[in-house]
Design a protein around this motif. Structure first.
Motif, PDB file in Angstrom:
ATOM      1  N   LEU A 111      -1.340   1.075  12.625  1.00  0.00           N
ATOM      2  CA  LEU A 111      -1.538   0.530  11.280  1.00  0.00           C
ATOM      3  C   LEU A 111      -2.929  -0.065  11.142  1.00  0.00           C
ATOM      4  O   LEU A 111      -3.575   0.076  10.100  1.00  0.00           O
ATOM      5  N   LEU A 130      -5.289   2.711  10.656  1.00  0.00           N
ATOM      6  CA  LEU A 130      -5.126   3.258   9.304  1.00  0.00           C
ATOM      7  C   LEU A 130      -5.833   2.380   8.279  1.00  0.00           C
ATOM      8  O   LEU A 130      -6.598   2.867   7.430  1.00  0.00           O
ATOM      9  N   VAL A 183       0.830  -1.210   0.000  1.00  0.00           N
ATOM     10  CA  VAL A 183       0.000   0.000   0.000  1.00  0.00           C
ATOM     11  C   VAL A 183       0.860   1.254   0.000  1.00  0.00           C
ATOM     12  O   VAL A 183       0.367   2.328  -0.326  1.00  0.00           O
ATOM     13  N   ASP A 241      -1.567   3.546  -2.885  1.00  0.00           N
ATOM     14  CA  ASP A 241      -2.346   3.833  -1.682  1.00  0.00           C
ATOM     15  C   ASP A 241      -3.840   3.691  -1.916  1.00  0.00           C
ATOM     16  O   ASP A 241      -4.635   4.127  -1.099  1.00  0.00           O
ATOM     17  N   LYS A 283      -9.009   3.473   6.015  1.00  0.00           N
ATOM     18  CA  LYS A 283      -8.822   3.501   4.564  1.00  0.00           C
ATOM     19  C   LYS A 283      -9.794   2.542   3.871  1.00  0.00           C
ATOM     20  O   LYS A 283     -10.366   2.875   2.829  1.00  0.00           O
ATOM     21  N   PHE A 297      -4.831  -3.188   1.783  1.00  0.00           N
ATOM     22  CA  PHE A 297      -5.370  -2.716   3.067  1.00  0.00           C
ATOM     23  C   PHE A 297      -6.123  -3.830   3.791  1.00  0.00           C
ATOM     24  O   PHE A 297      -6.059  -3.950   5.003  1.00  0.00           O
TER      25      PHE A 297
END
Lengths: 324, 259
Positions: free
Chosen positions: A278, A281, A231, A235, A285, A241
């Protein structure tokens, strides 16, 4: 995203493939070869390299949608242009014969043909690849692996072959061999984020099968790092993810091993706070991708429906746990 | 003070139709013919055998390992390095292991080399024969004709270039002789060929010469000993300093996404 015959996406969805193959009469109506005699035909023919990519892609789309008659016509044109002995045309003809084969016996006959061709010319890579693909679809993965290892031994810079080998190994549950093959792919294409994520997935699987303990914790940590790299390169990569979230959740649920049973050669294990960050995140995401991807916002198209559903399901499961 | 005298020469308009145009047309057509002739003469590149492909690609694999080593974990990299280095040093990937360590054979006796030289000869002949003929033709029929006047002034240095074949000292430099026109077209038609034949044509001698500078160049030209290449690649692999790209990737990612 509009798919054209000149440059179709690597994974054709069924409706797109149908739409492409329906262009067959149009392409077949315009002949690239000139009907004039030889010296003049050189000057009047309008063929370009693109003409033949269009033909090739059309052939593949026709085979996929069962339009075998158009496929035959396209193939005849390519044979007339490039001759019978061209490796690529031979592979395409093989594909056609595989597609029209009625039963297993006919497929075995095609396989025999491939084998005689390979014996006559061992450097014919397209036919070798067809041979391996046919072995695989006939349900003989061990033979396919043997043929493919021979292929990558003689042509070790072929990323496609290494990736196929990794897939075959993974289907046989030989995970460390599959990871090795994928690492070879990465050596050839170092920035392929999907390969990074795929290695992460395989590491994750092998860590699960390792059971509890320090070894599996290390496996999950490495998988997490692979997903991070994937990622980092892209991204908006949903699979990356998704994997990152799975791996970090696993790590948080496990007990981190003591420092001293980690060998000095590999990287130190990441601190728990980093893993938590993480995880957050990845969750946020994923939620963003699911929200915008399902709403088909501009610039957020191209996610596969199935992947979006799976991601939403993962988020829901996570949310349910918190509520409980 | 009087104006500088403008030289006027009354030319027969037939000079234009019967000398200037024919020379130009002939030059263009020769270029086109040469292009198709070269396409006909070209022999298909010789197919490599499987061991040769293996030898070449194995070397590329080592180079890939060296340049992209940072995608591998340290243990995996060490294992690969050890394998590649020992295989290189033992000559496992050589197409022809028996000839290892022997001096290279004389290139003149190698049929593959001879073929390459024949190709070069053919190219040179296709260049020289028509040029000799055309120049003879121009010398025989059109020598000494002044066929056109350039619409712009030039310094006297151009005299030898524009007026070869015309031995007049006082003639203005702007007048062009037929032989000079031949030379001008010989060297200046490349854009015309590009326009007619596409940029990858074999019509002009310039591209011809470019192609001859380095025939069969590449990773493994016929002159190079593959064993030496493997050994030097093994040394390169030995000294490489390995760093894993996954080191600190979590922090990089968090820093990147935190914005």
């Amino acid at each position: 995203m509009s798919a054209t015959l000149l440059d179709p996406p690597p994974h054709l969805s069924p409706p797109t493939a149908l739409r492409l193959s329906q262009q067959a009469p149009l392409v077949l109506a315009s002949s690239p070869a000139s009907s004039l005699p030889w010296p003049i035909s050189l000057l009047t023919s309008s063929e370009t390299p693109e003409t033949w990519s269009v033909h090739e892609n059309l052939l593949l789309a026709c085979l996929r949608t069962g339009d075998d008659r158009s496929a035959r016509q396209v193939l005849d044109r390519m044979v007339a242009r490039f001759g019978d002995e061209n490796g690529r045309v031979m592979a395409l003809r093989g594909m056609y014969e595989e597609a029209v084969a009625k039963d297993k016996g006919a497929l075995e006959k095609v396989l025999k043909e491939y084998e005689t061709t390979i014996q006559a010319d061992p450097t014919n890579m397209p036919i070798r690849k067809r041979h391996i693909a046919l072995l695989r679809s006939l349900g003989r993965p061990t033979d396919a692996i043997a043929a493919l290892t021979y292929l990558v031994d003689s042509s070790p810079t072929d990323a496609e072959a290494w990736a196929e080998l990794a897939d075959l190994y993974a289907s046989q549950n030989l995970l460390s061999q599959a990871i090795y093959s994928l690492e070879e792919v990465l050596l050839i294409t170092p920035n392929a984020w999907n390969i990074h994520a795929r290695i992460g997935e395989l590491l994750y699987l092998s860590a699960i099968s390792n059971g509890e303990g320090g070894g599996s914790y290390k496996g999950f940590a490495e998988a997490m790092r692979r997903f991070c790299r994937s990622v980092e390169l892209n991204d908006g990569y949903l699979r990356g993810f998704y994997g990152l979230k799975l791996a970090t959740s696993r790590l948080l649920s496990l007990q981190a091993p003591k420092r001293n049973d980690v060998s000095a050669e590999d990287l130190p294990l990441p601190p728990v706070t980093t893993i938590e960050k993480l995880n957050e995140l990845a969750t946020s995401k994923l939620a963003e991708i699911v929200r915008r991807g399902s709403a088909k916002e501009a610039g957020w198209g191209g996610y596969e429906e199935a992947e979006l559903i799976a991601a939403r399901e993962l988020l829901d499961r996570d949310g349910a746990k918190v509520v409980r | 003070m009087g104006q500088p005298v403008v030289q006027t020469i009354h030319r027969d308009p037939a000079l234009f139709y019967w000398i200037l145009l024919p020379i130009t047309v002939v030059m263009v057509l020769t270029g086109l013919l040469r292009h198709y002739f070269m396409t006909l003469l070209q022999t298909a590149p010789k197919k490599q055998t499987l061991p040769q492909i293996r030898q070449q690609r194995s070397l590329v694999r080592g180079i890939n390992l060296r340049t992209n080593a940072n995608v591998l974990s340290p243990s995996s990299f060490q294992a690969r390095k050890a394998y590649m280095v020992s295989a290189y040093q033992e000559g496992k990937f050589l197409a022809d292991p028996d000839s290892r360590g022997k001096p290279r054979p004389n290139p003149m006796s190698d049929p593959a080399m001879m073929e390459g030289m024949m190709g070069m000869m053919k190219g040179n002949m296709a260049m020289m024969v028509p040029q000799t003929l055309i120049m003879g033709w121009i010398n025989a029929f059109f020598s000494g004709f002044v066929i056109m006047k350039l619409p712009f002034p030039l310094t006297p240095q151009f005299k030898s270039m524009l007026q070869s074949g015309v031995g007049t000292r006082d003639l203005d430099v702007r007048w062009v002789s037929s032989l000079s026109w031949y030379f001008l077209t010989l060297f200046g038609l490349q854009p015309v060929y590009n326009f007619i034949l596409g940029s990858n044509n074999a019509a002009s001698q310039v591209t011809q010469q470019m192609g001859q500078v380095n025939p069969g160049a590449g990773m493994m030209g016929p002159e190079q000993d593959p064993d030496k290449l493997f050994l030097s690649e093994a040394e390169n692999l030995e000294v490489i300093e390995h760093q894993w790209i996954l080191e600190g990737v979590e922090d990089r990612l968090l820093a990147k996404m935190a914005v």
